[in-house]
Motif scaffolding. Structure first.
Motif, PDB file in Angstrom:
ATOM      1  N   SER A 188       0.835  -1.187   0.000  1.00 13.76           N
ATOM      2  CA  SER A 188       0.000   0.000   0.000  1.00 13.76           C
ATOM      3  C   SER A 188       0.873   1.242   0.000  1.00 13.76           C
ATOM      4  O   SER A 188       1.962   1.248   0.573  1.00 13.76           O
ATOM      5  CB  SER A 188      -0.914   0.033   1.228  1.00 13.76           C
ATOM      6  N   CYS A 189       0.397   2.280  -0.633  1.00 15.18           N
ATOM      7  CA  CYS A 189       1.062   3.576  -0.624  1.00 15.18           C
ATOM      8  C   CYS A 189       0.016   4.645  -0.385  1.00 15.18           C
ATOM      9  O   CYS A 189      -0.832   4.896  -1.249  1.00 15.18           O
ATOM     10  CB  CYS A 189       1.791   3.817  -1.942  1.00 15.18           C
ATOM     11  N   ALA A 190       0.073   5.260   0.778  1.00 16.17           N
ATOM     12  CA  ALA A 190      -0.859   6.315   1.141  1.00 16.17           C
ATOM     13  C   ALA A 190      -0.241   7.668   0.826  1.00 16.17           C
ATOM     14  O   ALA A 190       0.851   7.980   1.299  1.00 16.17           O
ATOM     15  CB  ALA A 190      -1.220   6.224   2.615  1.00 16.17           C
ATOM     16  N   ALA A 191      -0.941   8.463   0.036  1.00 19.89           N
ATOM     17  CA  ALA A 191      -0.453   9.771  -0.379  1.00 19.89           C
ATOM     18  C   ALA A 191      -1.189  10.871   0.366  1.00 19.89           C
ATOM     19  O   ALA A 191      -2.397  10.783   0.609  1.00 19.89           O
ATOM     20  CB  ALA A 191      -0.634   9.954  -1.883  1.00 19.89           C
TER      21      ALA A 191
ATOM     22  N   TRP B 135      -3.798   8.425 -12.432  1.00 22.25           N
ATOM     23  CA  TRP B 135      -4.898   8.543 -11.490  1.00 22.25           C
ATOM     24  C   TRP B 135      -6.211   8.947 -12.146  1.00 22.25           C
ATOM     25  O   TRP B 135      -7.263   8.414 -11.814  1.00 22.25           O
ATOM     26  CB  TRP B 135      -4.532   9.541 -10.389  1.00 22.25           C
ATOM     27  N   SER B 136      -6.171   9.887 -13.069  1.00 17.99           N
ATOM     28  CA  SER B 136      -7.397  10.416 -13.653  1.00 17.99           C
ATOM     29  C   SER B 136      -8.129   9.399 -14.518  1.00 17.99           C
ATOM     30  O   SER B 136      -9.363   9.326 -14.486  1.00 17.99           O
ATOM     31  CB  SER B 136      -7.096  11.673 -14.470  1.00 17.99           C
ATOM     32  N   LEU B 137      -7.392   8.616 -15.289  1.00 18.04           N
ATOM     33  CA  LEU B 137      -7.993   7.667 -16.217  1.00 18.04           C
ATOM     34  C   LEU B 137      -7.936   6.222 -15.731  1.00 18.04           C
ATOM     35  O   LEU B 137      -8.658   5.371 -16.249  1.00 18.04           O
ATOM     36  CB  LEU B 137      -7.323   7.770 -17.584  1.00 18.04           C
ATOM     37  N   GLY B 138      -7.076   5.947 -14.769  1.00 18.14           N
ATOM     38  CA  GLY B 138      -6.947   4.598 -14.269  1.00 18.14           C
ATOM     39  C   GLY B 138      -6.191   3.662 -15.178  1.00 18.14           C
ATOM     40  O   GLY B 138      -6.274   2.441 -15.012  1.00 18.14           O
ATOM     41  N   HIS B 139      -5.452   4.196 -16.144  1.00 24.35           N
ATOM     42  CA  HIS B 139      -4.641   3.355 -17.022  1.00 24.35           C
ATOM     43  C   HIS B 139      -3.491   2.750 -16.238  1.00 24.35           C
ATOM     44  O   HIS B 139      -2.880   3.424 -15.414  1.00 24.35           O
ATOM     45  CB  HIS B 139      -4.102   4.168 -18.191  1.00 24.35           C
ATOM     46  N   THR B 140      -3.206   1.504 -16.506  1.00 25.76           N
ATOM     47  CA  THR B 140      -2.156   0.796 -15.789  1.00 25.76           C
ATOM     48  C   THR B 140      -1.098   0.279 -16.740  1.00 25.76           C
ATOM     49  O   THR B 140      -1.386  -0.066 -17.889  1.00 25.76           O
ATOM     50  CB  THR B 140      -2.735  -0.373 -14.979  1.00 25.76           C
TER      51      THR B 140
ATOM     52  N   SER C  17      -3.641  -0.984  -8.358  1.00 25.23           N
ATOM     53  CA  SER C  17      -4.995  -0.474  -8.228  1.00 25.23           C
ATOM     54  C   SER C  17      -4.997   0.739  -7.310  1.00 25.23           C
ATOM     55  O   SER C  17      -3.979   1.075  -6.708  1.00 25.23           O
ATOM     56  CB  SER C  17      -5.948  -1.554  -7.707  1.00 25.23           C
ATOM     57  N   ARG C  18      -6.144   1.379  -7.197  1.00 30.57           N
ATOM     58  CA  ARG C  18      -6.244   2.592  -6.401  1.00 30.57           C
ATOM     59  C   ARG C  18      -7.522   2.617  -5.586  1.00 30.57           C
ATOM     60  O   ARG C  18      -8.506   1.947  -5.911  1.00 30.57           O
ATOM     61  CB  ARG C  18      -6.206   3.826  -7.308  1.00 30.57           C
ATOM     62  N   ASP C  19      -7.505   3.396  -4.519  1.00 25.44           N
ATOM     63  CA  ASP C  19      -8.684   3.718  -3.738  1.00 25.44           C
ATOM     64  C   ASP C  19      -8.750   5.239  -3.686  1.00 25.44           C
ATOM     65  O   ASP C  19      -7.988   5.874  -2.953  1.00 25.44           O
ATOM     66  CB  ASP C  19      -8.601   3.120  -2.339  1.00 25.44           C
TER      67      ASP C  19
ATOM     68  N   VAL D  17      -2.667   3.890  -3.354  1.00 23.47           N
ATOM     69  CA  VAL D  17      -2.421   2.989  -4.464  1.00 23.47           C
ATOM     70  C   VAL D  17      -1.888   1.682  -3.907  1.00 23.47           C
ATOM     71  O   VAL D  17      -1.154   1.675  -2.913  1.00 23.47           O
ATOM     72  CB  VAL D  17      -1.449   3.612  -5.494  1.00 23.47           C
ATOM     73  N   TYR D  18      -2.276   0.577  -4.523  1.00 22.80           N
ATOM     74  CA  TYR D  18      -1.897  -0.745  -4.057  1.00 22.80           C
ATOM     75  C   TYR D  18      -1.125  -1.487  -5.137  1.00 22.80           C
ATOM     76  O   TYR D  18      -1.274  -1.237  -6.326  1.00 22.80           O
ATOM     77  CB  TYR D  18      -3.133  -1.568  -3.702  1.00 22.80           C
TER      78      TYR D  18
END
Length: 125
Positions: free
Chosen positions: A21-24, A53-58, A71-73, A79-80
């Motif tokens: 996990s990465c908390a920003a 982040w805006s589009l969710g492209h990975t 993935s993201r929350d 971000v995970y």
């Protein structure tokens, strides 16, 4: 202040799984890409995965494609990195990083302006 805090590292056997996990905090992620890099002892920092982040492209490095999932929350600004089928060669310190989407390559570390302190991932045979 801008802060990225990684967690979830540890020691697992080959074939096992970990979720990083990465908390920003301290900035708005809308215009950023959130990436994961790793660095093993004596090796250079290398790209693992990133998410816009805006589009969710990975995007994934070939070495982890099919095994890792980013993935993201949005609510948690987190971000995970789900890491499955871990291999010994995945052993490294994993770093979360954030960079503006208009600041160059997705895959190079230089455009990422903010970095976490890293979390150790160790995979035993």
């Amino acid at each position: 202040q801008v802060q990225l805090v990684e967690s979830g590292g540890g020691l697992v056997q080959a074939g096992g799984s970990l979720r990083l996990s990465c908390a920003a905090s301290g900035f708005t992620l809308t215009y950023y890409r959130m990436g994961w890099f790793r660095q093993a002892p004596g090796k250079e920092r290398e790209f693992v995965s990133t998410l816009t982040w805006s589009l969710g492209h990975t995007y994934y490095a070939d070495s982890v494609k099919g095994r890792f999932t980013i993935s993201r929350d949005n609510a948690k600004n987190t971000v995970y990195l789900q890491m499955d089928s871990l291999k010994v060669e995945d052993t490294a310190v994993y770093y979360c990083a954030a960079g503006r989407v208009d600041r160059g390559s997705l895959y190079a570390p230089e455009p990422y302006a903010y970095w976490g302190q890293g979390t150790q991932v160790s995979v035993s045979s």
